[in-house]
Design an enzyme around this catalytic site. Sequence first.
Site, PDB file in Angstrom:
ATOM      1  CB  SER A 162      -0.839  -0.014   1.296  1.00 32.29           C
ATOM      2  OG  SER A 162      -1.468   1.230   1.501  1.00 32.29           O
ATOM      3  CE1 TYR A 175      -4.287  -2.207   4.979  1.00 30.14           C
ATOM      4  CE2 TYR A 175      -3.202  -0.099   4.596  1.00 30.14           C
ATOM      5  CZ  TYR A 175      -3.863  -1.211   4.115  1.00 30.14           C
ATOM      6  OH  TYR A 175      -4.092  -1.336   2.751  1.00 30.14           O
TER       7      TYR A 175
HETATM    8  P1  NAD Z   1     -11.451  -6.359  -0.675  1.00 27.67           P
HETATM    9  O1  NAD Z   1     -12.121  -6.304   0.654  1.00 27.67           O
HETATM   10  O2  NAD Z   1     -12.238  -5.952  -1.896  1.00 27.67           O
HETATM   11  O3  NAD Z   1     -10.866  -7.834  -0.907  1.00 27.67           O
HETATM   12  C1  NAD Z   1     -10.213  -8.516   0.135  1.00 27.67           C
HETATM   13  C2  NAD Z   1     -10.064  -9.973  -0.240  1.00 27.67           C
HETATM   14  O4  NAD Z   1      -9.383 -10.645   0.853  1.00 27.67           O
HETATM   15  C3  NAD Z   1     -11.408 -10.690  -0.428  1.00 27.67           C
HETATM   16  O5  NAD Z   1     -11.273 -11.657  -1.440  1.00 27.67           O
HETATM   17  C4  NAD Z   1     -11.616 -11.358   0.938  1.00 27.67           C
HETATM   18  O6  NAD Z   1     -12.468 -12.510   0.872  1.00 27.67           O
HETATM   19  C5  NAD Z   1     -10.176 -11.741   1.263  1.00 27.67           C
HETATM   20  N1  NAD Z   1      -9.973 -12.010   2.687  1.00 27.67           N
HETATM   21  C6  NAD Z   1     -10.315 -11.248   3.751  1.00 27.67           C
HETATM   22  N2  NAD Z   1      -9.980 -11.865   4.912  1.00 27.67           N
HETATM   23  C7  NAD Z   1      -9.406 -13.053   4.554  1.00 27.67           C
HETATM   24  C8  NAD Z   1      -8.864 -14.148   5.275  1.00 27.67           C
HETATM   25  N3  NAD Z   1      -8.836 -14.152   6.616  1.00 27.67           N
HETATM   26  N4  NAD Z   1      -8.375 -15.211   4.588  1.00 27.67           N
HETATM   27  C9  NAD Z   1      -8.419 -15.231   3.223  1.00 27.67           C
HETATM   28  N5  NAD Z   1      -8.916 -14.219   2.483  1.00 27.67           N
HETATM   29  C10 NAD Z   1      -9.405 -13.146   3.146  1.00 27.67           C
HETATM   30  O7  NAD Z   1     -10.121  -5.483  -0.502  1.00 27.67           O
HETATM   31  P2  NAD Z   1      -9.191  -4.743  -1.575  1.00 27.67           P
HETATM   32  O8  NAD Z   1      -9.511  -3.299  -1.489  1.00 27.67           O
HETATM   33  O9  NAD Z   1      -9.231  -5.418  -2.893  1.00 27.67           O
HETATM   34  O10 NAD Z   1      -7.755  -4.965  -0.890  1.00 27.67           O
HETATM   35  C11 NAD Z   1      -6.871  -6.012  -1.284  1.00 27.67           C
HETATM   36  C12 NAD Z   1      -5.456  -5.683  -0.820  1.00 27.67           C
HETATM   37  O11 NAD Z   1      -5.063  -4.431  -1.359  1.00 27.67           O
HETATM   38  C13 NAD Z   1      -5.307  -5.573   0.698  1.00 27.67           C
HETATM   39  O12 NAD Z   1      -4.074  -6.150   1.100  1.00 27.67           O
HETATM   40  C14 NAD Z   1      -5.307  -4.071   0.932  1.00 27.67           C
HETATM   41  O13 NAD Z   1      -4.604  -3.735   2.098  1.00 27.67           O
HETATM   42  C15 NAD Z   1      -4.588  -3.600  -0.323  1.00 27.67           C
HETATM   43  N6  NAD Z   1      -4.855  -2.194  -0.642  1.00 27.67           N
HETATM   44  C16 NAD Z   1      -6.113  -1.766  -0.985  1.00 27.67           C
HETATM   45  C17 NAD Z   1      -6.311  -0.427  -1.306  1.00 27.67           C
HETATM   46  C18 NAD Z   1      -7.655   0.108  -1.731  1.00 27.67           C
HETATM   47  O14 NAD Z   1      -7.802   1.327  -1.857  1.00 27.67           O
HETATM   48  N7  NAD Z   1      -8.654  -0.713  -1.997  1.00 27.67           N
HETATM   49  C19 NAD Z   1      -5.234   0.462  -1.243  1.00 27.67           C
HETATM   50  C20 NAD Z   1      -3.976  -0.017  -0.878  1.00 27.67           C
HETATM   51  C21 NAD Z   1      -3.790  -1.344  -0.582  1.00 27.67           C
END
Ligand code: NAD
Length: 280
Positions: A162, A175
Amino acid sequence: MTLTLDLPAPVGLADALPARALAGRSAVVTGSTSGIGLGIARALAAAGADVLLNGLGDPRQTEEIQGALAAEFGVRVGFSGADLSKVSGVEMLVEHAMRELGAIDILVNNAGVQHVAPIDEFPLEKWDLILGLNLTAAFVATRAVLGGMKSRGWGRILNVASAHGLVASPFKSAYVAAKHGLVGLTKVTALEGAQNGVTCNAICPGYVWTPLVERQIDDQARAHGIDRERVIKDVLLKNQPNKAFATVDELGALATFLCGESGRSITGAALPVDGGWTAH
Ligand code: NAD
């Protein structure tokens, strides 16, 4: 200053890379039933890789995603519902992948969760969950696959960190600690794999348009008593200079590039996809 609320047209996956550049490769993408993980899994499948999806949630929806990816791109698509907040869940995922796909050529550590609270009120169980899922799971999965990748002389590990792997914000202690740790793990993995054809990089998104963020907009609008547009501009995209969300297709295209042969000299990097946030 203009505010971009409309998302750009999806990146043409077929245009982003040489056709089927990853045919014959197998990939595991953690947390890929939604959001960024699904975008990356889709892009890898479009490039010809067999994919094992993972995540929590509605099994019927997951089956639909699996079927749709396999039909659209003509690749094998499996699914594991292992809970990666537990070490045993990560081990189950890797065993499942090896059984179903044979060797793992590409590992994408993407699953992650967030909790926002001041340090003096931060619950220890949330700290443990975030460190466990966002950092320890990536280490355990990397430990399980790196030896095989090195012995075959080819591997790609992508850690979805991130902008918070590079800079901090208040109230996100666990985080930010986990994502900084993930960037550190990325560098060590890169050094250990460098002489054996294994690269490891961290992708560091700012705000990306995902269901997670979509939900936050309505919650924040209710909490602050302001409309969605102001939440987007004044809260979410405050630090993102281009005032636009990145899309999961953009991240998929970057991931696929890093996994291809053109990405073989890029290793140990933490690549911001944040509209200039970390240039501040
Ligand atoms: P999201 O909530 O849309 O997807 C999260 C995924 O992780 C889902 O498939 C969920 O089922 C899975 N998950 C959650 N808990 C779990 C567990 N205990 N075991 C297995 N799977 C699990 O989230 P996203 O926004 O796509 O984020 C994905 C990654 O990207 C994360 O690591 C997040 O920190 C990072 N990220 C997201 C953003 C953003 O703006 N969306 C920005 C920076 C980093």
